[in-house]
Design a protein around this motif. Structure first.
Motif, PDB file in Angstrom:
ATOM      1  N   LYS A  48      50.990  46.954  26.866  1.00  0.00           N
ATOM      2  CA  LYS A  48      52.181  47.152  26.040  1.00  0.00           C
ATOM      3  C   LYS A  48      52.101  48.423  25.207  1.00  0.00           C
ATOM      4  CE  LYS A  48      52.478  42.176  25.365  1.00  0.00           C
ATOM      5  NZ  LYS A  48      52.544  41.104  24.383  1.00  0.00           N
TER       6      LYS A  48
ATOM      7  N   GLU B 282      53.574  50.519  21.963  1.00  0.00           N
ATOM      8  CA  GLU B 282      53.952  50.016  20.641  1.00  0.00           C
ATOM      9  C   GLU B 282      54.454  51.185  19.799  1.00  0.00           C
ATOM     10  OE1 GLU B 282      51.857  47.030  17.441  1.00  0.00           O
ATOM     11  OE2 GLU B 282      50.581  48.243  18.714  1.00  0.00           O
TER      12      GLU B 282
ATOM     13  N   HIS C  17      46.633  46.856  23.042  1.00  0.00           N
ATOM     14  CA  HIS C  17      47.491  46.026  23.874  1.00  0.00           C
ATOM     15  C   HIS C  17      47.400  46.596  25.290  1.00  0.00           C
ATOM     16  CE1 HIS C  17      49.064  44.537  20.077  1.00  0.00           C
ATOM     17  NE2 HIS C  17      49.233  45.783  19.719  1.00  0.00           N
TER      18      HIS C  17
ATOM     19  N   LYS D 280      57.644  46.357  20.253  1.00  0.00           N
ATOM     20  CA  LYS D 280      56.766  46.312  21.423  1.00  0.00           C
ATOM     21  C   LYS D 280      57.246  45.206  22.349  1.00  0.00           C
ATOM     22  CE  LYS D 280      53.277  43.678  18.955  1.00  0.00           C
ATOM     23  NZ  LYS D 280      51.988  43.766  18.327  1.00  0.00           N
ATOM     24  N   GLU D 281      56.759  45.269  23.560  1.00  0.00           N
ATOM     25  CA  GLU D 281      57.111  44.289  24.575  1.00  0.00           C
ATOM     26  C   GLU D 281      56.562  42.910  24.209  1.00  0.00           C
ATOM     27  OE1 GLU D 281      55.981  43.479  29.275  1.00  0.00           O
ATOM     28  OE2 GLU D 281      55.665  45.461  28.405  1.00  0.00           O
TER      29      GLU D 281
ATOM     30  N   CYS E 148      61.315  41.513  24.153  1.00  0.00           N
ATOM     31  CA  CYS E 148      61.200  42.643  23.233  1.00  0.00           C
ATOM     32  C   CYS E 148      61.020  42.109  21.821  1.00  0.00           C
ATOM     33  CB  CYS E 148      62.443  43.527  23.313  1.00  0.00           C
ATOM     34  SG  CYS E 148      62.360  44.965  22.231  1.00  0.00           S
TER      35      CYS E 148
ATOM     36  N   LYS F 211      50.077  52.017  25.741  1.00  0.00           N
ATOM     37  CA  LYS F 211      49.298  50.822  26.057  1.00  0.00           C
ATOM     38  C   LYS F 211      47.828  51.193  26.235  1.00  0.00           C
ATOM     39  CE  LYS F 211      50.519  51.207  30.907  1.00  0.00           C
ATOM     40  NZ  LYS F 211      51.408  50.697  31.908  1.00  0.00           N
TER      41      LYS F 211
END
Length: 134
Positions: free
Chosen positions: A57, A59, A54, A117-118, A36, A98
């Protein structure tokens, strides 16, 4: 514990103002490989945040101070939506799913948003940058 206060926002904004990219991150995560990513993103007018996405992902941006425009786009570069975030006007942030093309434009000096975000970090060149003729 790390405290997010005016002193920290001022420090990151000052670094953004002298950065060639006119933006600066302050990371709360310990490594670019963390699962993370949580960070402050200070952006100055004139910074260039390319239209990007992304693919895997989501965000989120929450604007802490200033004014920024967030835009989303179709695959052909046509703008889908645009919003000007400004906490003083009750517009605080966005969540971008994503695989959605987007960019951010600073409209006011000293603008800082919190981003989440991841991880891990993947450069935009590997994820996707939309090249448009403008």
């Amino acid at each position: 514990m790390k405290i997010i206060d005016d002193t920290l926002l001022d420090e990151v904004s000052a670094q953004a103002k002298v950065s060639p990219r006119l933006r600066m991150n302050y990371n709360f995560h310990q490594s670019l490989d963390d699962k993370c990513h949580r960070f402050l993103n200070a952006v100055e007018p004139g910074t260039k945040v390319e239209i990007h996405r992304h693919p895997t992902k989501d965000e989120s941006f929450v604007l802490l101070r200033g004014r920024v425009r967030v835009n989303t786009y179709n695959d052909d570069g046509t703008e889908i939506e645009s919003v000007v975030l400004c906490p003083e006007e009750g517009l605080y942030g966005v969540d971008i799913p994503k695989n959605v093309w987007h960019n951010v434009e600073s409209l006011e000096s000293g603008s800082v948003f919190f981003e989440c975000k991841e991880g891990p970090f993947v450069p935009h060149e590997e994820e996707g940058v939309l090249h448009l003729q403008r």
